[in-house]
Design a protein around this motif. Sequence first.
Motif, PDB file in Angstrom:
ATOM      1  N   ARG A 212      55.380  52.749  35.642  1.00 29.70           N
ATOM      2  CA  ARG A 212      55.990  53.841  36.388  1.00 29.70           C
ATOM      3  C   ARG A 212      56.124  53.527  37.880  1.00 29.70           C
ATOM      4  O   ARG A 212      57.101  53.940  38.503  1.00 29.70           O
ATOM      5  N   ILE A 213      55.136  52.854  38.430  1.00 24.07           N
ATOM      6  CA  ILE A 213      55.168  52.520  39.854  1.00 24.07           C
ATOM      7  C   ILE A 213      54.645  51.106  40.052  1.00 24.07           C
ATOM      8  O   ILE A 213      53.970  50.556  39.179  1.00 24.07           O
ATOM      9  N   GLU A 214      54.964  50.523  41.209  1.00 26.66           N
ATOM     10  CA  GLU A 214      54.407  49.234  41.599  1.00 26.66           C
ATOM     11  C   GLU A 214      53.314  49.496  42.618  1.00 26.66           C
ATOM     12  O   GLU A 214      53.566  50.116  43.662  1.00 26.66           O
ATOM     13  N   VAL A 215      52.092  49.042  42.331  1.00 32.52           N
ATOM     14  CA  VAL A 215      50.958  49.337  43.189  1.00 32.52           C
ATOM     15  C   VAL A 215      49.894  48.257  42.994  1.00 32.52           C
ATOM     16  O   VAL A 215      49.684  47.779  41.879  1.00 32.52           O
ATOM     17  N   PRO A 216      49.230  47.830  44.053  1.00 34.26           N
ATOM     18  CA  PRO A 216      48.127  46.874  43.891  1.00 34.26           C
ATOM     19  C   PRO A 216      46.980  47.515  43.117  1.00 34.26           C
ATOM     20  O   PRO A 216      46.693  48.702  43.290  1.00 34.26           O
ATOM     21  N   VAL A 217      46.341  46.733  42.262  1.00 34.66           N
ATOM     22  CA  VAL A 217      45.241  47.229  41.438  1.00 34.66           C
ATOM     23  C   VAL A 217      44.030  46.315  41.585  1.00 34.66           C
ATOM     24  O   VAL A 217      44.158  45.086  41.566  1.00 34.66           O
ATOM     25  N   ILE A 218      42.867  46.933  41.742  1.00 31.26           N
ATOM     26  CA  ILE A 218      41.603  46.196  41.776  1.00 31.26           C
ATOM     27  C   ILE A 218      40.747  46.720  40.636  1.00 31.26           C
ATOM     28  O   ILE A 218      40.542  47.934  40.512  1.00 31.26           O
ATOM     29  N   PHE A 219      40.242  45.817  39.799  1.00 34.80           N
ATOM     30  CA  PHE A 219      39.366  46.222  38.714  1.00 34.80           C
ATOM     31  C   PHE A 219      37.905  46.064  39.119  1.00 34.80           C
ATOM     32  O   PHE A 219      37.534  45.132  39.838  1.00 34.80           O
ATOM     33  N   ILE A 220      37.084  47.003  38.649  1.00 32.14           N
ATOM     34  CA  ILE A 220      35.654  46.992  38.913  1.00 32.14           C
ATOM     35  C   ILE A 220      34.943  46.777  37.584  1.00 32.14           C
ATOM     36  O   ILE A 220      35.154  47.536  36.633  1.00 32.14           O
ATOM     37  N   THR A 221      34.116  45.753  37.496  1.00 32.51           N
ATOM     38  CA  THR A 221      33.469  45.434  36.225  1.00 32.51           C
ATOM     39  C   THR A 221      32.138  44.735  36.466  1.00 32.51           C
ATOM     40  O   THR A 221      31.973  44.026  37.462  1.00 32.51           O
ATOM     41  N   ALA A 222      31.218  44.950  35.555  1.00 31.46           N
ATOM     42  CA  ALA A 222      29.945  44.234  35.608  1.00 31.46           C
ATOM     43  C   ALA A 222      30.049  42.882  34.904  1.00 31.46           C
ATOM     44  O   ALA A 222      29.105  42.085  34.962  1.00 31.46           O
ATOM     45  N   TYR A 223      31.173  42.631  34.255  1.00 31.77           N
ATOM     46  CA  TYR A 223      31.330  41.409  33.468  1.00 31.77           C
ATOM     47  C   TYR A 223      32.613  40.675  33.847  1.00 31.77           C
ATOM     48  O   TYR A 223      33.553  40.600  33.047  1.00 31.77           O
ATOM     49  N   PRO A 224      32.684  40.108  35.050  1.00 34.48           N
ATOM     50  CA  PRO A 224      33.933  39.455  35.484  1.00 34.48           C
ATOM     51  C   PRO A 224      34.323  38.282  34.606  1.00 34.48           C
ATOM     52  O   PRO A 224      35.512  37.992  34.449  1.00 34.48           O
ATOM     53  N   GLU A 225      33.328  37.620  34.003  1.00 34.21           N
ATOM     54  CA  GLU A 225      33.656  36.449  33.191  1.00 34.21           C
ATOM     55  C   GLU A 225      34.508  36.815  31.982  1.00 34.21           C
ATOM     56  O   GLU A 225      35.263  35.980  31.466  1.00 34.21           O
ATOM     57  N   ARG A 226      34.451  38.084  31.538  1.00 36.02           N
ATOM     58  CA  ARG A 226      35.257  38.511  30.395  1.00 36.02           C
ATOM     59  C   ARG A 226      36.723  38.682  30.760  1.00 36.02           C
ATOM     60  O   ARG A 226      37.587  38.725  29.883  1.00 36.02           O
ATOM     61  N   LEU A 227      37.012  38.800  32.044  1.00 36.94           N
ATOM     62  CA  LEU A 227      38.391  39.006  32.494  1.00 36.94           C
ATOM     63  C   LEU A 227      38.926  37.800  33.256  1.00 36.94           C
ATOM     64  O   LEU A 227      39.991  37.869  33.835  1.00 36.94           O
ATOM     65  N   LEU A 228      38.182  36.708  33.253  1.00 38.45           N
ATOM     66  CA  LEU A 228      38.584  35.535  34.026  1.00 38.45           C
ATOM     67  C   LEU A 228      38.623  34.299  33.148  1.00 38.45           C
ATOM     68  O   LEU A 228      38.165  33.228  33.523  1.00 38.45           O
ATOM     69  N   THR A 229      39.186  34.444  31.972  1.00 39.84           N
ATOM     70  CA  THR A 229      39.246  33.318  31.044  1.00 39.84           C
ATOM     71  C   THR A 229      40.482  32.467  31.249  1.00 39.84           C
ATOM     72  O   THR A 229      40.516  31.312  30.844  1.00 39.84           O
ATOM     73  N   GLY A 230      41.519  33.048  31.874  1.00 40.16           N
ATOM     74  CA  GLY A 230      42.778  32.326  32.051  1.00 40.16           C
ATOM     75  C   GLY A 230      43.601  32.240  30.787  1.00 40.16           C
ATOM     76  O   GLY A 230      44.604  31.535  30.731  1.00 40.16           O
ATOM     77  N   GLU A 231      43.205  32.983  29.742  1.00 35.54           N
ATOM     78  CA  GLU A 231      43.870  32.860  28.449  1.00 35.54           C
ATOM     79  C   GLU A 231      44.987  33.867  28.228  1.00 35.54           C
ATOM     80  O   GLU A 231      45.722  33.782  27.268  1.00 35.54           O
ATOM     81  N   ARG A 232      45.102  34.887  29.096  1.00 36.97           N
ATOM     82  CA  ARG A 232      46.129  35.913  28.913  1.00 36.97           C
ATOM     83  C   ARG A 232      46.387  36.538  30.272  1.00 36.97           C
ATOM     84  O   ARG A 232      45.639  36.279  31.220  1.00 36.97           O
ATOM     85  N   PRO A 233      47.401  37.360  30.416  1.00 32.39           N
ATOM     86  CA  PRO A 233      47.582  38.038  31.701  1.00 32.39           C
ATOM     87  C   PRO A 233      46.339  38.841  32.061  1.00 32.39           C
ATOM     88  O   PRO A 233      45.825  39.613  31.254  1.00 32.39           O
ATOM     89  N   GLU A 234      45.842  38.626  33.247  1.00 33.68           N
ATOM     90  CA  GLU A 234      44.577  39.221  33.670  1.00 33.68           C
ATOM     91  C   GLU A 234      44.690  39.714  35.106  1.00 33.68           C
ATOM     92  O   GLU A 234      45.618  39.349  35.823  1.00 33.68           O
ATOM     93  N   PRO A 235      43.719  40.531  35.547  1.00 34.25           N
ATOM     94  CA  PRO A 235      43.774  41.049  36.922  1.00 34.25           C
ATOM     95  C   PRO A 235      43.700  39.947  37.964  1.00 34.25           C
ATOM     96  O   PRO A 235      43.013  38.938  37.790  1.00 34.25           O
ATOM     97  N   ALA A 236      44.398  40.171  39.066  1.00 30.21           N
ATOM     98  CA  ALA A 236      44.301  39.246  40.192  1.00 30.21           C
ATOM     99  C   ALA A 236      43.095  39.574  41.061  1.00 30.21           C
ATOM    100  O   ALA A 236      42.509  38.689  41.678  1.00 30.21           O
ATOM    101  N   PHE A 237      42.698  40.848  41.095  1.00 27.37           N
ATOM    102  CA  PHE A 237      41.636  41.279  41.998  1.00 27.37           C
ATOM    103  C   PHE A 237      40.506  41.940  41.221  1.00 27.37           C
ATOM    104  O   PHE A 237      40.738  42.861  40.430  1.00 27.37           O
ATOM    105  N   LEU A 238      39.288  41.458  41.447  1.00 28.11           N
ATOM    106  CA  LEU A 238      38.114  41.979  40.768  1.00 28.11           C
ATOM    107  C   LEU A 238      36.999  42.248  41.755  1.00 28.11           C
ATOM    108  O   LEU A 238      36.774  41.464  42.691  1.00 28.11           O
TER     109      LEU A 238
END
Length: 272
Positions: A212-238
């Motif tokens: 719907r809109i273009e906006v920067p997104v930052i994800f907050i997580t206790a498990y960054p390694e689960r979102l930093l595998t490089g295997e699929r589109p993933e967040p740029a900012f954690l």
Amino acid sequence: MSLSQLVAPHLPYLRRLSRALTGSQTSGDAHAVAALEAIVADPDLLRRDIAPRVALFRVLLDIWQRVPTNRAEGADAPVGAIERHAGQALSVLGLRARAAFLLDVLEGLSREEIGQALGASPEEVDRLVQEASREISAQIASDVLIIEDEPIIAMDIEALVEGLGHRVTGIARTHAEAVASVAVHRPGLVLADIQLADGSSGLDAVNEILTRIEVPVIFITAYPERLLTGERPEPAFLITKPFSVDAVRAVISQALFFGQQAQGPASRAAAG
């Protein structure tokens, strides 16, 4: 210990730093791959007299600083919106200052380790971090949507964000609340947890918002390694839980540096 065994535990953090430096998963992972390829070609680049993680960062930063499109806009500049905004941002905040600041507050390196990664003296590291802090303090305030199901954490984030000079326009606990909030007030930045109160996914909520809109997104997580595998589109900012004021300030500033209109499909998170 083999080279792969030495490097493997630090790959998520190499990706995190590279994405924070470049503002996208695609570009960040490309720089990280280039760093790994350089090390495979010349294992001596992974200096054994400093910690493996710091040595990896040193190779990454050397490659990042030598790429022409990271220095300024010009004939060789990429055509993507993210990269155009990145070039403009870099004219405001120098490469080394930005890298020093991220190594300090995002990666938690000591002044000595930052100096090793950048090839700088402790005095220069202090100067670079202070330079970055001054530029970031002058950042224009933005409207922020917080997607977080834990009330106490949401309150902490709200106080932290407002303390940095930004405005919180909504706090959503579920996917539906997040989408509804955006319909009422368009934010300039979204801070999103991964797991939400009704069992829905913050990733899914963000993906719907980004249709719907273009906006920067930052994800907050206790498990960054689960979102930093490089295997699929993933967040740029954690931001990693538990988080510090300086880490939040650094990542918010990085996200805003790339512009509210610079978020394309490559920087969006995949539905989990």
